[in-house]
Enzyme design. Structure first.
Site, PDB file in Angstrom:
ATOM      1  N   LYS A  40      39.494  48.637  47.578  1.00  0.00           N
ATOM      2  CA  LYS A  40      37.778  50.055  47.456  1.00  0.00           C
ATOM      3  C   LYS A  40      36.836  49.244  45.863  1.00  0.00           C
ATOM      4  CE  LYS A  40      41.394  52.644  46.099  1.00  0.00           C
ATOM      5  NZ  LYS A  40      42.351  53.926  45.329  1.00  0.00           N
ATOM      6  N   GLY A  41      37.766  48.025  45.360  1.00  0.00           N
ATOM      7  CA  GLY A  41      36.703  47.392  44.545  1.00  0.00           C
ATOM      8  C   GLY A  41      35.719  46.513  44.290  1.00  0.00           C
ATOM      9  N   ASP A 100      40.173  35.326  43.463  1.00  0.00           N
ATOM     10  CA  ASP A 100      41.584  34.776  41.769  1.00  0.00           C
ATOM     11  C   ASP A 100      42.628  33.704  42.465  1.00  0.00           C
ATOM     12  OD1 ASP A 100      42.703  35.186  39.872  1.00  0.00           O
ATOM     13  OD2 ASP A 100      43.776  36.550  40.001  1.00  0.00           O
ATOM     14  N   LYS A 128      37.499  33.704  39.489  1.00  0.00           N
ATOM     15  CA  LYS A 128      38.215  33.402  38.508  1.00  0.00           C
ATOM     16  C   LYS A 128      39.280  32.218  39.023  1.00  0.00           C
ATOM     17  CE  LYS A 128      40.575  36.983  37.373  1.00  0.00           C
ATOM     18  NZ  LYS A 128      41.087  37.953  36.643  1.00  0.00           N
ATOM     19  N   PHE A 149      41.589  39.872  32.878  1.00  0.00           N
ATOM     20  CA  PHE A 149      41.268  40.140  33.360  1.00  0.00           C
ATOM     21  C   PHE A 149      40.263  41.656  33.252  1.00  0.00           C
ATOM     22  CE2 PHE A 149      42.522  45.480  35.846  1.00  0.00           C
ATOM     23  CZ  PHE A 149      43.826  43.985  36.909  1.00  0.00           C
ATOM     24  N   VAL A 150      39.391  42.056  34.330  1.00  0.00           N
ATOM     25  CA  VAL A 150      37.945  42.184  33.943  1.00  0.00           C
ATOM     26  C   VAL A 150      38.260  43.904  34.721  1.00  0.00           C
ATOM     27  CG1 VAL A 150      36.805  40.632  33.646  1.00  0.00           C
ATOM     28  CG2 VAL A 150      37.354  41.134  36.211  1.00  0.00           C
ATOM     29  N   ASP A 156      38.625  47.549  38.737  1.00  0.00           N
ATOM     30  CA  ASP A 156      39.915  49.063  38.218  1.00  0.00           C
ATOM     31  C   ASP A 156      40.520  48.246  37.571  1.00  0.00           C
ATOM     32  OD1 ASP A 156      41.062  48.606  41.147  1.00  0.00           O
ATOM     33  OD2 ASP A 156      42.619  50.565  39.898  1.00  0.00           O
ATOM     34  N   ARG A 162      36.469  52.390  37.459  1.00  0.00           N
ATOM     35  CA  ARG A 162      34.964  51.756  38.313  1.00  0.00           C
ATOM     36  C   ARG A 162      33.621  51.947  38.536  1.00  0.00           C
ATOM     37  NH1 ARG A 162      38.656  49.507  42.563  1.00  0.00           N
ATOM     38  NH2 ARG A 162      40.689  50.901  42.557  1.00  0.00           N
TER      39      ARG A 162
END
Ligand code: IMP
Ligand code: MG
Length: 175
Positions: A40-41, A100, A128, A149-150, A156, A162
Site C-alpha cells: 500500500k505504501g 531497502d 536506502k 525507519f521512515v 506507515d 501514511r
C-alpha cells in the site's frame, strides 16, 4: 507519541517527483508501459507521479507484504498481482515507496519476468542502500535516505502515519 522528525518536506518531494517523472518519460519515449504500483505504501507517491508522467500507461496494482507491526522484515515477500494478460509482452515500471534490502523488488521482478513481461524497471521514492542484500540499484529514485525507519507520504508503521504530507523519521520506540 511525539511526531516524526521531518527529513523531507512536502515541497521538496513535490519538486523531485516532477523530475523523476521527466526521467521516466525520457527513458520510455515512444513506448507504452504498465505502471505497476506496489500497495500500500507506494500509493501516495504513485498518485503524484502518474499525474506528471506523459508516457501512455496502463495502471495495475501488486501487493507484497513484508512488514507487520515491526520495523524489521518479518517474512519473504509474497506477491498478489495482476493477471498475466495485463503484463505479458509489456514494459513494466514497478513503482514502490522505498528500496531497502531489495528483497521485495527482486521477488516482484522475478515474478513479472516469469509472466513474460518484456522488461521490468523499478521506480522508488526513496533509496536506502545500507541494508541491500544483492547488487540491486533503482532505475529511478527520488531521494536517498539514511538507514532509519521512515514514515509519511504513504509509508506507515503499523498502518499509522501514511497521511503525513512529509517523510519523517519514526521517534525512538521504548524497548
Ligand atoms: P525491501 O524488500 O527490504 O527492499 O523493502 C521494501 C519494502 O519494505 C517497502 O516497499 C516498504 O513497504 C517497506 N519498508 C522498508 N523500509 C521502510 C521504512 O523505513 N519505512 C516504512 N516501510 C519500509
Ligand atoms: Mg511496500
Amino acid at each position: 507519541m511525539s511526531n516524526p522528525t521531518i527529513l523531507l518536506q512536502a515541497r521538496q518531494i513535490e519538486a523531485r517527483v516532477a523530475q523523476v517523472a521527466k526521467e521516466v518519460d525520457k527513458h520510455y519515449a515512444g513506448e507504452e508501459i504498465v505502471l505497476l504500483v506496489v500497495l500500500k505504501g507506494a500509493m501516495v507517491f504513485a498518485a503524484d507521479l502518474m499525474r506528471q508522467i506523459r508516457t501512455p500507461f496502463q495502471l495495475e496494482f501488486a501487493q507484497s507484504r513484508t512488514y507487520g507491526e515491526s520495523t524489521v522484515p518479518e517474512t519473504n515477500p509474497s506477491v498478489i498481482g495482476p493477471d498475466l494478460s495485463k503484463i505479458s509482452d509489456k514494459h513494466v515500471l514497478l513503482v514502490d515507496d522505498i528500496l531497502d534490502t531489495g528483497a521485495t523488488y527482486l521477488a516482484l521482478k522475478e515474478w513479472l519476468l516469469d509472466r513474460e513481461a518484456l522488461s521490468v524497471r523499478g521506480c522508488f521514492l526513496l533509496d536506502k542502500p545500507w541494508r541491500r542484500e544483492a547488487s540491486i540499484k533503482p532505475d529511478f529514485f527520488g531521494f536517498q535516505v539514511p538507514d532509519v525507519f521512515v514514515v509519511g507520504y504513504g509509508l506507515d508503521h503499523a498502518e499509522r502515519y501514511r497521511n503525513l504530507p512529509y517523510i519523517g523519521q519514526l521517534p525512538e520506540q521504548p524497548e
